[in-house]
Scaffold this motif. Structure first.
Motif, PDB file in Angstrom:
ATOM      1  N   PRO A  39      86.703  25.311 -36.122  1.00  0.00           N
ATOM      2  CA  PRO A  39      86.525  25.711 -34.912  1.00  0.00           C
ATOM      3  C   PRO A  39      86.759  27.006 -34.215  1.00  0.00           C
ATOM      4  N   ARG A  40      87.772  27.889 -34.767  1.00  0.00           N
ATOM      5  CA  ARG A  40      88.069  29.114 -34.289  1.00  0.00           C
ATOM      6  C   ARG A  40      86.934  29.902 -34.634  1.00  0.00           C
ATOM      7  N   PHE A  41      85.904  29.867 -35.420  1.00  0.00           N
ATOM      8  CA  PHE A  41      84.956  30.651 -35.724  1.00  0.00           C
ATOM      9  C   PHE A  41      83.620  30.092 -35.298  1.00  0.00           C
ATOM     10  N   LEU A  42      83.521  28.994 -34.124  1.00  0.00           N
ATOM     11  CA  LEU A  42      82.220  28.819 -33.739  1.00  0.00           C
ATOM     12  C   LEU A  42      82.357  29.681 -32.256  1.00  0.00           C
ATOM     13  N   PRO A  43      81.229  30.741 -32.291  1.00  0.00           N
ATOM     14  CA  PRO A  43      81.400  31.659 -31.140  1.00  0.00           C
ATOM     15  C   PRO A  43      80.589  31.020 -29.783  1.00  0.00           C
ATOM     16  N   ALA A  44      79.719  29.987 -29.770  1.00  0.00           N
ATOM     17  CA  ALA A  44      79.292  29.489 -28.834  1.00  0.00           C
ATOM     18  C   ALA A  44      79.067  27.815 -29.080  1.00  0.00           C
ATOM     19  N   PRO A  45      80.121  27.092 -29.228  1.00  0.00           N
ATOM     20  CA  PRO A  45      79.886  25.672 -29.493  1.00  0.00           C
ATOM     21  C   PRO A  45      79.187  24.903 -28.714  1.00  0.00           C
ATOM     22  N   LEU A  46      79.108  25.042 -27.472  1.00  0.00           N
ATOM     23  CA  LEU A  46      78.033  24.203 -26.517  1.00  0.00           C
ATOM     24  C   LEU A  46      76.876  24.169 -26.879  1.00  0.00           C
ATOM     25  N   ALA A  57      77.532  19.757 -19.652  1.00  0.00           N
ATOM     26  CA  ALA A  57      77.245  20.754 -18.980  1.00  0.00           C
ATOM     27  C   ALA A  57      77.774  20.571 -17.524  1.00  0.00           C
ATOM     28  N   PRO A  58      77.669  21.731 -16.676  1.00  0.00           N
ATOM     29  CA  PRO A  58      78.370  21.699 -15.280  1.00  0.00           C
ATOM     30  C   PRO A  58      77.740  20.442 -14.683  1.00  0.00           C
ATOM     31  N   PRO A  59      78.699  20.041 -13.578  1.00  0.00           N
ATOM     32  CA  PRO A  59      79.696  20.493 -13.238  1.00  0.00           C
ATOM     33  C   PRO A  59      81.049  20.304 -14.050  1.00  0.00           C
ATOM     34  N   TRP A  60      81.727  21.113 -14.510  1.00  0.00           N
ATOM     35  CA  TRP A  60      82.933  20.948 -15.337  1.00  0.00           C
ATOM     36  C   TRP A  60      83.978  20.219 -14.928  1.00  0.00           C
ATOM     37  N   ALA A  73      86.468  23.137 -30.251  1.00  0.00           N
ATOM     38  CA  ALA A  73      85.693  24.531 -29.750  1.00  0.00           C
ATOM     39  C   ALA A  73      84.916  24.045 -28.718  1.00  0.00           C
ATOM     40  N   PRO A  74      84.212  22.999 -28.396  1.00  0.00           N
ATOM     41  CA  PRO A  74      83.537  22.653 -27.047  1.00  0.00           C
ATOM     42  C   PRO A  74      84.397  22.755 -25.858  1.00  0.00           C
ATOM     43  N   ALA A  75      85.778  21.988 -26.240  1.00  0.00           N
ATOM     44  CA  ALA A  75      86.679  21.892 -25.116  1.00  0.00           C
ATOM     45  C   ALA A  75      87.293  23.480 -24.605  1.00  0.00           C
ATOM     46  N   ALA A  76      87.391  24.027 -25.626  1.00  0.00           N
ATOM     47  CA  ALA A  76      87.884  25.201 -25.241  1.00  0.00           C
ATOM     48  C   ALA A  76      86.916  26.295 -24.709  1.00  0.00           C
ATOM     49  N   GLU A  77      85.886  26.281 -24.881  1.00  0.00           N
ATOM     50  CA  GLU A  77      84.431  26.597 -24.197  1.00  0.00           C
ATOM     51  C   GLU A  77      84.298  26.453 -22.677  1.00  0.00           C
ATOM     52  N   ILE A  78      84.467  25.060 -22.475  1.00  0.00           N
ATOM     53  CA  ILE A  78      84.216  24.474 -21.144  1.00  0.00           C
ATOM     54  C   ILE A  78      85.782  25.221 -20.415  1.00  0.00           C
ATOM     55  N   ARG A  79      86.740  25.235 -20.791  1.00  0.00           N
ATOM     56  CA  ARG A  79      87.780  25.690 -20.160  1.00  0.00           C
ATOM     57  C   ARG A  79      87.753  27.335 -19.732  1.00  0.00           C
ATOM     58  N   ARG A  80      87.142  28.094 -20.589  1.00  0.00           N
ATOM     59  CA  ARG A  80      86.750  29.481 -20.605  1.00  0.00           C
ATOM     60  C   ARG A  80      85.566  29.624 -19.537  1.00  0.00           C
ATOM     61  N   ARG A  81      84.574  28.849 -19.444  1.00  0.00           N
ATOM     62  CA  ARG A  81      83.601  28.972 -18.486  1.00  0.00           C
ATOM     63  C   ARG A  81      83.970  28.589 -17.040  1.00  0.00           C
ATOM     64  N   SER A  82      84.770  27.474 -17.214  1.00  0.00           N
ATOM     65  CA  SER A  82      85.210  27.066 -15.865  1.00  0.00           C
ATOM     66  C   SER A  82      86.338  28.088 -15.134  1.00  0.00           C
ATOM     67  N   GLY A  84      85.875  31.135 -14.672  1.00  0.00           N
ATOM     68  CA  GLY A  84      85.079  32.156 -13.757  1.00  0.00           C
ATOM     69  C   GLY A  84      84.911  31.476 -12.416  1.00  0.00           C
ATOM     70  N   LEU A  85      85.016  30.142 -12.136  1.00  0.00           N
ATOM     71  CA  LEU A  85      84.720  29.573 -10.898  1.00  0.00           C
ATOM     72  C   LEU A  85      85.788  29.469  -9.942  1.00  0.00           C
ATOM     73  N   ALA A  86      85.833  29.836  -8.931  1.00  0.00           N
ATOM     74  CA  ALA A  86      87.138  30.054  -8.081  1.00  0.00           C
ATOM     75  C   ALA A  86      87.645  28.481  -7.803  1.00  0.00           C
ATOM     76  N   GLY A  87      88.926  28.385  -8.150  1.00  0.00           N
ATOM     77  CA  GLY A  87      89.497  27.092  -8.017  1.00  0.00           C
ATOM     78  C   GLY A  87      89.051  25.715  -8.795  1.00  0.00           C
ATOM     79  N   ALA A  88      88.438  26.223  -9.750  1.00  0.00           N
ATOM     80  CA  ALA A  88      87.662  24.928 -10.530  1.00  0.00           C
ATOM     81  C   ALA A  88      87.908  25.088 -12.081  1.00  0.00           C
ATOM     82  N   LYS A  89      89.166  25.914 -12.397  1.00  0.00           N
ATOM     83  CA  LYS A  89      89.332  25.865 -14.058  1.00  0.00           C
ATOM     84  C   LYS A  89      89.670  24.683 -14.415  1.00  0.00           C
ATOM     85  N   THR A  90      89.239  24.170 -15.265  1.00  0.00           N
ATOM     86  CA  THR A  90      89.444  22.994 -16.034  1.00  0.00           C
ATOM     87  C   THR A  90      90.969  23.024 -16.778  1.00  0.00           C
ATOM     88  N   PHE A  91      91.770  21.992 -16.632  1.00  0.00           N
ATOM     89  CA  PHE A  91      92.929  21.680 -17.385  1.00  0.00           C
ATOM     90  C   PHE A  91      92.886  20.962 -18.544  1.00  0.00           C
TER      91      PHE A  91
END
Length: 324
Positions: A39-46, A57-60, A73-82, A84-91
């Motif tokens: 998983p650590r080597f998947l650059p864009a897992p989604l 896909a959003p909404p996250w 890796a998909p969960a980590a990418e969702i966390r990173r993408r979210s 960037g959205l004010a007040g919407a970071k995925t826990f």
């Protein structure tokens, strides 16, 4: 979110419900050859999700709980993408060792016997499961008629089978069958027996033949699985030691749990079993019934409560009030 295997999905759903959440289940399938890459080597897992898995896909989500390698890796990418959205970071919560930097998640939940640690790691004894007093009461009502005619004490016998580190061969099953028959004959006990797919047809045949003239109910795989009913109604529980999950679930009842030892094992399994025996939760089964008491194992509720304390206050306020 998981690969969809029951052993991964069940603890994730159980933890979600213990947090007061009703989860939306997502099953992720990474396409070949990407699924074989750590998983650590998947650059864009989604972008590597296969067509036989669910769309991510959003909404996250506000909270994501994962278990299993393909979901890391998909969960980590969702966390990173979210983020960037004010007040919407995925826990993000991951169950088991994700084998990536633990900082990819807000919380990592792992069993003590995995021997991992970190500032965001919560360890627990055994496995996370969905056993609750309410579920056991419901199962007792459902399966009471099935076992009403069996004599007492009622012995619940939960049999797994061979896996990567344990083996279950004919001599082991023959010895166990003889011990169970002796309990039924000499102690007047009733036997409520359930097996798993890993037990194997040949081993089941040995059990059925050896217990044919005893007060035994052996589930034949048809109709509703009486597993939870056995946990709820049995006076004593005998469980093969090949499954951390089965032993952990039996220990949530507070009833005497005796572990049937199989050939094999591993350092992790040894640490798990040694821990429960040391604290008086389980004892080995040597052919005789034993009786003792201990506080029921309730790790899922304890871990959920600790996770709540680590959540942002705004998120905690949105959880089901009945769970707090």
């Amino acid at each position: 979110m998981s690969e969809g295997h029951a052993g991964m999905e069940v603890p994730a759903v159980a933890l979600a419900r213990a947090l007061g959440l009703e989860p939306e289940i997502k099953r992720v399938k990474i396409r070949k050859p990407w699924r074989w890459i750590p998983p650590r080597f998947l650059p864009a897992p989604l972008s590597y999700a296969g067509p036989d898995g669910d769309v991510l896909a959003p909404p996250w989500p506000d909270v994501i709980i994962t278990c299993g390698r393909q979901a890391v890796a998909p969960a980590a990418e969702i966390r990173r993408r979210s983020a960037g959205l004010a007040g919407a970071k995925t826990f993000a919560i991951h169950i088991q060792n994700p084998r990536v930097p633990f900082g990819w998640f807000d919380v990592v939940v792992a069993p003590e016997h995995d021997q991992i640690s970190g500032p965001n790691v919560i360890t627990g004894r055994g496995s996370i499961n969905g056993i609750t007093p309410e579920r056991l009461a419901q199962a007792a009502e459902e399966f009471a008629p099935r076992y009403a005619a069996l004599p007492r004490p009622l012995i619940g016998v939960i049999i797994g089978g061979a896996n990567r580190v344990y083996k279950m061969d004919a001599p082991v099953v023959e010895r166990l069958t003889a011990q169970l028959a002796a309990l039924a004959r000499d102690k007047g006990a009733g036997l409520a027996v359930t097996t798993s797919r890993r037990t194997g047809a040949a081993n089941e045949a040995i059990l059925r033949a050896g217990l044919a003239d005893t007060a035994a109910d052996i589930w034949d795989g048809t109709g509703a699985n009486p597993y939870f009913g056995i946990l709820a109604l049995a006076d004593n529980l005998l469980v093969t030691g090949d499954s951390v999950n089965m032993v952990s679930e039996a220990a949530t009842t507070g009833k005497p749990v005796q572990v049937i030892e199989l050939a094999g094992g591993s350092a992790k399994f040894k640490r798990f079993h040694d821990s429960l025996r040391r604290d008086g939760i389980t004892r080995p089964f040597t052919g005789e019934l034993e009786s003792w008491s201990y506080p029921p194992l309730s790790e899922t509720a304890r871990i959920a409560e600790e996770i709540r304390t680590r959540m942002p206050e705004a998120l905690r306020a949105r959880l089901n009030p009945g769970s707090l």
